[in-house]
Design a protein around this motif. Structure first.
Motif, PDB file in Angstrom:
ATOM      1  N   LEU A  23      31.516 -29.209  -1.648  1.00  0.00           N
ATOM      2  CA  LEU A  23      32.274 -29.622  -0.974  1.00  0.00           C
ATOM      3  C   LEU A  23      32.699 -30.103  -0.111  1.00  0.00           C
ATOM      4  N   LYS A  24      33.623 -30.099   0.905  1.00  0.00           N
ATOM      5  CA  LYS A  24      33.648 -31.608   1.479  1.00  0.00           C
ATOM      6  C   LYS A  24      33.154 -30.672   2.989  1.00  0.00           C
ATOM      7  N   ASP A  25      33.315 -31.582   3.964  1.00  0.00           N
ATOM      8  CA  ASP A  25      32.899 -31.565   5.349  1.00  0.00           C
ATOM      9  C   ASP A  25      33.383 -31.084   5.945  1.00  0.00           C
ATOM     10  N   ILE A  26      34.281 -29.748   5.991  1.00  0.00           N
ATOM     11  CA  ILE A  26      35.712 -29.210   6.705  1.00  0.00           C
ATOM     12  C   ILE A  26      35.702 -29.971   8.137  1.00  0.00           C
ATOM     13  N   ASP A  27      34.756 -29.008   8.324  1.00  0.00           N
ATOM     14  CA  ASP A  27      34.415 -29.196   9.926  1.00  0.00           C
ATOM     15  C   ASP A  27      34.447 -30.241  10.660  1.00  0.00           C
ATOM     16  N   THR A  28      34.400 -31.474  10.098  1.00  0.00           N
ATOM     17  CA  THR A  28      35.036 -32.911  10.033  1.00  0.00           C
ATOM     18  C   THR A  28      35.672 -33.357  10.064  1.00  0.00           C
ATOM     19  N   ILE A  29      36.858 -33.343  11.548  1.00  0.00           N
ATOM     20  CA  ILE A  29      38.346 -33.738  11.668  1.00  0.00           C
ATOM     21  C   ILE A  29      38.392 -35.181  12.251  1.00  0.00           C
ATOM     22  N   GLN A  30      38.537 -36.482  11.287  1.00  0.00           N
ATOM     23  CA  GLN A  30      39.003 -37.660  11.754  1.00  0.00           C
ATOM     24  C   GLN A  30      40.385 -37.569  12.602  1.00  0.00           C
ATOM     25  N   THR A  31      40.442 -38.165  13.646  1.00  0.00           N
ATOM     26  CA  THR A  31      41.621 -38.697  14.418  1.00  0.00           C
ATOM     27  C   THR A  31      41.719 -39.100  15.396  1.00  0.00           C
ATOM     28  N   LYS A  32      42.787 -39.983  15.372  1.00  0.00           N
ATOM     29  CA  LYS A  32      43.378 -40.701  16.197  1.00  0.00           C
ATOM     30  C   LYS A  32      43.262 -40.535  17.819  1.00  0.00           C
ATOM     31  N   ASN A  33      43.872 -39.142  17.841  1.00  0.00           N
ATOM     32  CA  ASN A  33      43.746 -39.051  19.320  1.00  0.00           C
ATOM     33  C   ASN A  33      42.349 -37.832  19.602  1.00  0.00           C
ATOM     34  N   THR A  34      41.652 -38.640  19.894  1.00  0.00           N
ATOM     35  CA  THR A  34      40.093 -37.605  20.521  1.00  0.00           C
ATOM     36  C   THR A  34      40.270 -36.501  21.445  1.00  0.00           C
ATOM     37  N   GLU A  35      41.371 -36.717  22.023  1.00  0.00           N
ATOM     38  CA  GLU A  35      41.600 -35.417  23.047  1.00  0.00           C
ATOM     39  C   GLU A  35      42.019 -33.908  22.477  1.00  0.00           C
ATOM     40  N   THR A  36      42.719 -34.298  20.444  1.00  0.00           N
ATOM     41  CA  THR A  36      42.938 -33.039  20.228  1.00  0.00           C
ATOM     42  C   THR A  36      42.241 -31.804  19.898  1.00  0.00           C
ATOM     43  N   SER A  37      42.429 -31.077  19.679  1.00  0.00           N
ATOM     44  CA  SER A  37      41.744 -29.674  18.828  1.00  0.00           C
ATOM     45  C   SER A  37      41.481 -29.803  18.009  1.00  0.00           C
ATOM     46  N   PRO A  38      40.038 -29.670  17.245  1.00  0.00           N
ATOM     47  CA  PRO A  38      40.315 -29.553  15.634  1.00  0.00           C
ATOM     48  C   PRO A  38      41.711 -27.677  15.408  1.00  0.00           C
ATOM     49  N   PRO A  39      41.727 -27.523  14.623  1.00  0.00           N
ATOM     50  CA  PRO A  39      42.733 -25.887  14.306  1.00  0.00           C
ATOM     51  C   PRO A  39      41.884 -24.975  15.014  1.00  0.00           C
ATOM     52  N   ALA A  40      42.606 -23.691  14.639  1.00  0.00           N
ATOM     53  CA  ALA A  40      42.126 -22.679  15.515  1.00  0.00           C
ATOM     54  C   ALA A  40      40.954 -21.800  14.414  1.00  0.00           C
ATOM     55  N   PHE A  41      42.018 -22.028  13.601  1.00  0.00           N
ATOM     56  CA  PHE A  41      41.707 -21.494  12.234  1.00  0.00           C
ATOM     57  C   PHE A  41      41.416 -22.091  10.318  1.00  0.00           C
ATOM     58  N   LYS A  42      40.675 -21.817   9.728  1.00  0.00           N
ATOM     59  CA  LYS A  42      40.401 -22.764   8.535  1.00  0.00           C
ATOM     60  C   LYS A  42      41.256 -22.758   7.285  1.00  0.00           C
ATOM     61  N   ALA A  43      42.275 -20.819   7.234  1.00  0.00           N
ATOM     62  CA  ALA A  43      43.379 -20.563   6.594  1.00  0.00           C
ATOM     63  C   ALA A  43      44.423 -20.618   7.225  1.00  0.00           C
ATOM     64  N   LEU A  44      45.077 -19.963   6.121  1.00  0.00           N
ATOM     65  CA  LEU A  44      46.933 -20.341   6.804  1.00  0.00           C
ATOM     66  C   LEU A  44      46.934 -18.834   6.693  1.00  0.00           C
ATOM     67  N   GLN A  45      46.957 -18.091   6.748  1.00  0.00           N
ATOM     68  CA  GLN A  45      46.351 -17.011   7.173  1.00  0.00           C
ATOM     69  C   GLN A  45      45.061 -15.935   7.771  1.00  0.00           C
ATOM     70  N   ILE A  46      44.717 -14.969   9.162  1.00  0.00           N
ATOM     71  CA  ILE A  46      44.340 -14.633   9.757  1.00  0.00           C
ATOM     72  C   ILE A  46      43.756 -13.902   9.170  1.00  0.00           C
ATOM     73  N   VAL A  47      44.634 -13.039   8.752  1.00  0.00           N
ATOM     74  CA  VAL A  47      44.180 -11.633   7.236  1.00  0.00           C
ATOM     75  C   VAL A  47      45.040 -12.189   6.672  1.00  0.00           C
ATOM     76  N   THR A  48      46.094 -10.485   6.825  1.00  0.00           N
ATOM     77  CA  THR A  48      47.039 -11.059   6.138  1.00  0.00           C
ATOM     78  C   THR A  48      48.456 -11.858   6.877  1.00  0.00           C
ATOM     79  N   GLY A  49      48.495 -11.655   8.526  1.00  0.00           N
ATOM     80  CA  GLY A  49      49.195 -12.130   9.198  1.00  0.00           C
ATOM     81  C   GLY A  49      48.869 -14.006   9.419  1.00  0.00           C
TER      82      GLY A  49
END
Length: 281
Positions: A23-49
């Protein structure tokens, strides 16, 4: 149901930890903009939506979604295993803020083309992510035997959604999803040509690689033949893909079908078990 969910949770936990070295450390997000929050969801769908997550630039996703039949039919249909619907699709990240997708579902032989695009990203200066989502669907199962005057345009339906999410902390995210559906061909006794819906979905992380998700859509259509879609699921994050197990009252995998053609009643055990699998390249 409780025993089933407990078993799946135990199984998923063991599966995830067994692959820890991959596994890669999915929760570790590198970004130039430190003021930007990580994604709210890990998958492209919540369940089906859909969720507010987009594929990154030049990323390809292969999507396999499967819904078994109604579990309430019991052993006769082997608890739904004899009656399944499958969706296969691909998603391409044109940019970090725009992705395009194409899919085909066996149920009603429906093709869907979609565009998903970032409008606003959550940051210290803005409280939510806002993403637009537009779909055009083609129902190729319609026949001139049933509709003698059928035209190509009658096969088309459209979906427009605003996906509005907020990541409250590392473990908890919520999303509001106002939606509009237009169908060129519809049955006026059981549904409307234009339908408005509002959805609420969320994700709660219970371990490093597993979260519990849920979503519910209210359809403001005046007719009551179809049910409001209600789904619960589990995200399992592994190297290179996200695997989702779920229970829902809508067997259809297509975006428009899921929202407007849910037929199961949770209170009567009319539930469909399924999964979503994403593989990124």
């Amino acid at each position: 149901m409780t025993k089933t969910l407990f078993f799946l949770s135990v199984f998923a936990s063991g599966f995830a930890f067994a692959q820890e070295d991959l596994l890669k450390d999915i929760d570790t997000i590198q970004t130039k903009n430190t003021e930007t929050s990580p994604p709210a969801f890990k998958a492209l769908q919540i369940v089906t939506g859909q969720s507010t997550k987009l594929s990154a630039k030049n990323e390809w996703y292969v999507v396999i979604a499967h819904r078994f039949g109604d579990v309430s039919k019991g052993f006769k249909d082997f608890f739904g295993l004899d009656d399944a619907s499958t969706k296969l699709g691909v998603i391409y990240g044109v940019t970090d803020g725009l992705s395009l997708s194409l899919s085909r579902e066996t149920n009603l032989k429906t093709f869907e083309g979609a565009a998903k695009y970032k409008i606003v990203k959550q940051s210290e200066n803005f409280p939510v992510d806002v993403v637009g989502y537009n779909v055009m669907a083609i129902n190729t199962d319609l026949s001139t035997d049933n509709y003698p005057h059928l035209k190509f345009g009658d096969r088309l339906s459209y979906l427009t959604q605003a996906l509005i999410s907020r990541r409250f902390n590392e473990n908890f995210s919520l999303q509001l999803t106002p939606s509009y559906v237009h169908k060129n061909l519809y049955e006026p006794m059981i549904e409307d040509k234009d339908q408005f819906l509002a959805g609420l979905g969320g994700r709660y992380k219970i371990s490093k690689r597993i979260s519990i998700n849920a979503e519910y859509f209210v359809n403001f259509d005046n007719h009551s033949f179809y049910k409001n879609p209600l789904s619960i699921g589990m995200d399992i994050e592994t190297g290179g893909h996200v695997f989702q197990l779920l229970f829902t009252n809508s067997q259809l995998n297509s975006d428009i079908g899921y929202l407007t053609n849910a037929s199961g009643k949770w209170e009567e055990g009319q539930i469909f078990f399924g999964f979503n699998l994403y593989r990124v390249f």
